[in-house]
Design a protein around this motif. Structure first.
Motif, PDB file in Angstrom:
ATOM      1  N   MET A  88     -50.614 -51.834 -43.027  1.00 25.32           N
ATOM      2  CA  MET A  88     -51.165 -52.125 -44.343  1.00 25.32           C
ATOM      3  C   MET A  88     -51.983 -50.933 -44.805  1.00 25.32           C
ATOM      4  O   MET A  88     -52.779 -50.388 -44.044  1.00 25.32           O
ATOM      5  N   LEU A  89     -51.762 -50.552 -46.048  1.00 29.21           N
ATOM      6  CA  LEU A  89     -52.496 -49.467 -46.680  1.00 29.21           C
ATOM      7  C   LEU A  89     -53.521 -50.095 -47.620  1.00 29.21           C
ATOM      8  O   LEU A  89     -53.174 -50.965 -48.424  1.00 29.21           O
ATOM      9  N   VAL A  90     -54.775 -49.674 -47.503  1.00 23.47           N
ATOM     10  CA  VAL A  90     -55.835 -50.160 -48.378  1.00 23.47           C
ATOM     11  C   VAL A  90     -56.302 -48.982 -49.227  1.00 23.47           C
ATOM     12  O   VAL A  90     -56.832 -48.008 -48.702  1.00 23.47           O
ATOM     13  N   ASP A  91     -56.087 -49.078 -50.529  1.00 25.69           N
ATOM     14  CA  ASP A  91     -56.502 -48.038 -51.461  1.00 25.69           C
ATOM     15  C   ASP A  91     -57.881 -48.413 -51.995  1.00 25.69           C
ATOM     16  O   ASP A  91     -58.006 -49.239 -52.895  1.00 25.69           O
ATOM     17  N   THR A  92     -58.917 -47.809 -51.423  1.00 24.15           N
ATOM     18  CA  THR A  92     -60.288 -48.167 -51.802  1.00 24.15           C
ATOM     19  C   THR A  92     -60.606 -47.792 -53.244  1.00 24.15           C
ATOM     20  O   THR A  92     -61.556 -48.317 -53.818  1.00 24.15           O
ATOM     21  N   GLN A 118     -44.229 -60.968 -48.506  1.00 23.61           N
ATOM     22  CA  GLN A 118     -45.424 -60.156 -48.306  1.00 23.61           C
ATOM     23  C   GLN A 118     -46.571 -61.035 -47.818  1.00 23.61           C
ATOM     24  O   GLN A 118     -46.596 -62.242 -48.089  1.00 23.61           O
ATOM     25  N   PRO A 119     -47.563 -60.457 -47.126  1.00 24.17           N
ATOM     26  CA  PRO A 119     -48.769 -61.225 -46.792  1.00 24.17           C
ATOM     27  C   PRO A 119     -49.417 -61.759 -48.069  1.00 24.17           C
ATOM     28  O   PRO A 119     -49.308 -61.137 -49.140  1.00 24.17           O
ATOM     29  N   ALA A 120     -50.092 -62.892 -47.968  1.00 23.30           N
ATOM     30  CA  ALA A 120     -50.693 -63.539 -49.133  1.00 23.30           C
ATOM     31  C   ALA A 120     -51.661 -62.604 -49.854  1.00 23.30           C
ATOM     32  O   ALA A 120     -51.687 -62.550 -51.089  1.00 23.30           O
ATOM     33  N   CYS A 121     -52.454 -61.846 -49.115  1.00 22.64           N
ATOM     34  CA  CYS A 121     -53.434 -60.954 -49.738  1.00 22.64           C
ATOM     35  C   CYS A 121     -52.765 -59.873 -50.571  1.00 22.64           C
ATOM     36  O   CYS A 121     -53.234 -59.524 -51.656  1.00 22.64           O
ATOM     37  N   VAL A 122     -51.654 -59.350 -50.088  1.00 22.38           N
ATOM     38  CA  VAL A 122     -50.923 -58.304 -50.804  1.00 22.38           C
ATOM     39  C   VAL A 122     -50.276 -58.885 -52.055  1.00 22.38           C
ATOM     40  O   VAL A 122     -50.299 -58.279 -53.133  1.00 22.38           O
ATOM     41  N   GLU A 123     -49.717 -60.078 -51.909  1.00 16.40           N
ATOM     42  CA  GLU A 123     -49.021 -60.722 -53.017  1.00 16.40           C
ATOM     43  C   GLU A 123     -49.926 -60.967 -54.220  1.00 16.40           C
ATOM     44  O   GLU A 123     -49.490 -60.863 -55.354  1.00 16.40           O
ATOM     45  N   ARG A 133     -53.038 -53.727 -57.023  1.00 15.14           N
ATOM     46  CA  ARG A 133     -52.219 -53.062 -56.014  1.00 15.14           C
ATOM     47  C   ARG A 133     -53.045 -52.185 -55.076  1.00 15.14           C
ATOM     48  O   ARG A 133     -52.636 -51.095 -54.703  1.00 15.14           O
ATOM     49  N   ALA A 134     -54.209 -52.686 -54.684  1.00 10.12           N
ATOM     50  CA  ALA A 134     -55.044 -51.972 -53.719  1.00 10.12           C
ATOM     51  C   ALA A 134     -54.498 -52.136 -52.305  1.00 10.12           C
ATOM     52  O   ALA A 134     -54.776 -51.319 -51.441  1.00 10.12           O
ATOM     53  N   LEU A 135     -53.724 -53.182 -52.090  1.00 11.32           N
ATOM     54  CA  LEU A 135     -53.140 -53.451 -50.775  1.00 11.32           C
ATOM     55  C   LEU A 135     -51.637 -53.246 -50.828  1.00 11.32           C
ATOM     56  O   LEU A 135     -50.963 -53.746 -51.733  1.00 11.32           O
ATOM     57  N   CYS A 181     -57.800 -61.421 -52.621  1.00  6.87           N
ATOM     58  CA  CYS A 181     -57.182 -61.331 -51.294  1.00  6.87           C
ATOM     59  C   CYS A 181     -57.846 -62.295 -50.316  1.00  6.87           C
ATOM     60  O   CYS A 181     -57.176 -62.958 -49.526  1.00  6.87           O
ATOM     61  N   VAL A 182     -59.156 -62.388 -50.391  1.00  4.72           N
ATOM     62  CA  VAL A 182     -59.903 -63.275 -49.498  1.00  4.72           C
ATOM     63  C   VAL A 182     -59.575 -64.733 -49.820  1.00  4.72           C
ATOM     64  O   VAL A 182     -59.319 -65.543 -48.924  1.00  4.72           O
ATOM     65  N   THR A 183     -59.540 -65.058 -51.097  1.00  2.00           N
ATOM     66  CA  THR A 183     -59.233 -66.425 -51.530  1.00  2.00           C
ATOM     67  C   THR A 183     -57.817 -66.826 -51.141  1.00  2.00           C
ATOM     68  O   THR A 183     -57.591 -67.927 -50.636  1.00  2.00           O
ATOM     69  N   ALA A 184     -56.863 -65.926 -51.362  1.00  2.00           N
ATOM     70  CA  ALA A 184     -55.468 -66.221 -51.019  1.00  2.00           C
ATOM     71  C   ALA A 184     -55.308 -66.436 -49.519  1.00  2.00           C
ATOM     72  O   ALA A 184     -54.598 -67.351 -49.084  1.00  2.00           O
ATOM     73  N   CYS A 185     -55.976 -65.621 -48.730  1.00  4.29           N
ATOM     74  CA  CYS A 185     -55.913 -65.754 -47.276  1.00  4.29           C
ATOM     75  C   CYS A 185     -56.520 -67.085 -46.828  1.00  4.29           C
ATOM     76  O   CYS A 185     -55.941 -67.798 -46.012  1.00  4.29           O
ATOM     77  N   ARG A 186     -57.678 -67.404 -47.393  1.00  2.00           N
ATOM     78  CA  ARG A 186     -58.341 -68.655 -47.003  1.00  2.00           C
ATOM     79  C   ARG A 186     -57.473 -69.862 -47.359  1.00  2.00           C
ATOM     80  O   ARG A 186     -57.395 -70.828 -46.602  1.00  2.00           O
ATOM     81  N   ALA A 187     -56.806 -69.803 -48.508  1.00  2.00           N
ATOM     82  CA  ALA A 187     -55.931 -70.903 -48.920  1.00  2.00           C
ATOM     83  C   ALA A 187     -54.682 -70.974 -48.040  1.00  2.00           C
ATOM     84  O   ALA A 187     -54.253 -72.058 -47.644  1.00  2.00           O
ATOM     85  N   GLU A 188     -54.104 -69.814 -47.734  1.00  2.92           N
ATOM     86  CA  GLU A 188     -52.885 -69.763 -46.916  1.00  2.92           C
ATOM     87  C   GLU A 188     -53.120 -70.333 -45.521  1.00  2.92           C
ATOM     88  O   GLU A 188     -52.275 -71.019 -44.958  1.00  2.92           O
ATOM     89  N   TRP A 189     -54.294 -70.049 -44.952  1.00  3.57           N
ATOM     90  CA  TRP A 189     -54.565 -70.414 -43.564  1.00  3.57           C
ATOM     91  C   TRP A 189     -55.567 -71.555 -43.416  1.00  3.57           C
ATOM     92  O   TRP A 189     -55.954 -71.895 -42.305  1.00  3.57           O
ATOM     93  N   ASN A 190     -55.997 -72.141 -44.541  1.00  3.10           N
ATOM     94  CA  ASN A 190     -56.951 -73.255 -44.499  1.00  3.10           C
ATOM     95  C   ASN A 190     -58.164 -72.912 -43.638  1.00  3.10           C
ATOM     96  O   ASN A 190     -58.554 -73.662 -42.741  1.00  3.10           O
ATOM     97  N   THR A 191     -58.720 -71.752 -43.918  1.00  2.00           N
ATOM     98  CA  THR A 191     -59.847 -71.227 -43.149  1.00  2.00           C
ATOM     99  C   THR A 191     -61.107 -72.049 -43.424  1.00  2.00           C
ATOM    100  O   THR A 191     -61.399 -72.351 -44.572  1.00  2.00           O
TER     101      THR A 191
END
Length: 174
Positions: free
Chosen positions: A8-12, A132-137, A142-144, A21-31
């Motif tokens: 994964m490339l992160v363009d700061t 694609q991973p949820a955060c990238v999607e 397009r930072a990820l 990205c954080v919200t999508a990940c939390r929703a995808e994985w029920n964190t």
């Protein structure tokens, strides 16, 4: 094309700390509340002229080439796939936390609901299904970028060899 190696490339310079990205990940994985598999941190610095510079760093497990979390796991629950993904076999995980201490990025946590260790998996089930991973999607800016470092047609390769970076956002002079 050789073997697959996901990265994964992160363009700061593109990240605006929207936290999609954080919200999508939390929703995808029920964190659970208060925990996260990824994060965005503010990083303050200064440029060559001493002017303040604010950057945002989107972070998650780096899926290290030689992951210390894997080496420290006494049960073999933490492992690295041939494609570069560092994962956890929940059937073998005892929640001992040795891998938490070994991770140099603080990218793992113990799930308070089941006592198992959790971390970013690059959304392995999605990737295995060709997505694609949820955060990238969800990253609208397009930072990820996610892809196979060995595939010259992948977005990761195209983005990693792009033109020199733009200047960072700077605070206006008083």
């Amino acid at each position: 094309m050789g073997t697959i190696k996901y990265v994964m490339l992160v363009d700061t310079e593109r990240c605006v700390k929207c936290d999609a990205c954080v919200t999508a990940c939390r929703a995808e994985w029920n964190t659970p509340l208060g925990y996260s598999r990824n994060w965005v941190r503010e990083v303050e610095g200064s440029d060559a002229n001493g002017m303040p510079v604010l950057s945002f760093l989107s972070g998650r497990c780096n899926h290290c080439d030689m992951p210390p979390c894997v080496a420290s796991c006494p049960t073999g629950a933490s492992y690295k796939r041939e494609d570069g993904m560092v994962l956890i076999d929940r059937e073998l995980c005892t929640g001992c936390e040795f891998c938490l201490d070994a991770c140099p990025y603080d990218a793992r946590y113990k799930d308070p609901l089941d006592g198992m260790i959790s971390k970013c998996t690059f959304c392995q089930p999605r990737v295995d299904a060709g997505r694609q991973p949820a955060c990238v999607e969800v990253c609208f800016n397009r930072a990820l970028t996610f892809g196979d470092v060995n595939d010259p047609s992948s977005q990761w390769v195209k983005r990693s060899v792009r033109a020199p970076p733009r200047r960072s956002w700077r605070c206006p002079r008083p």
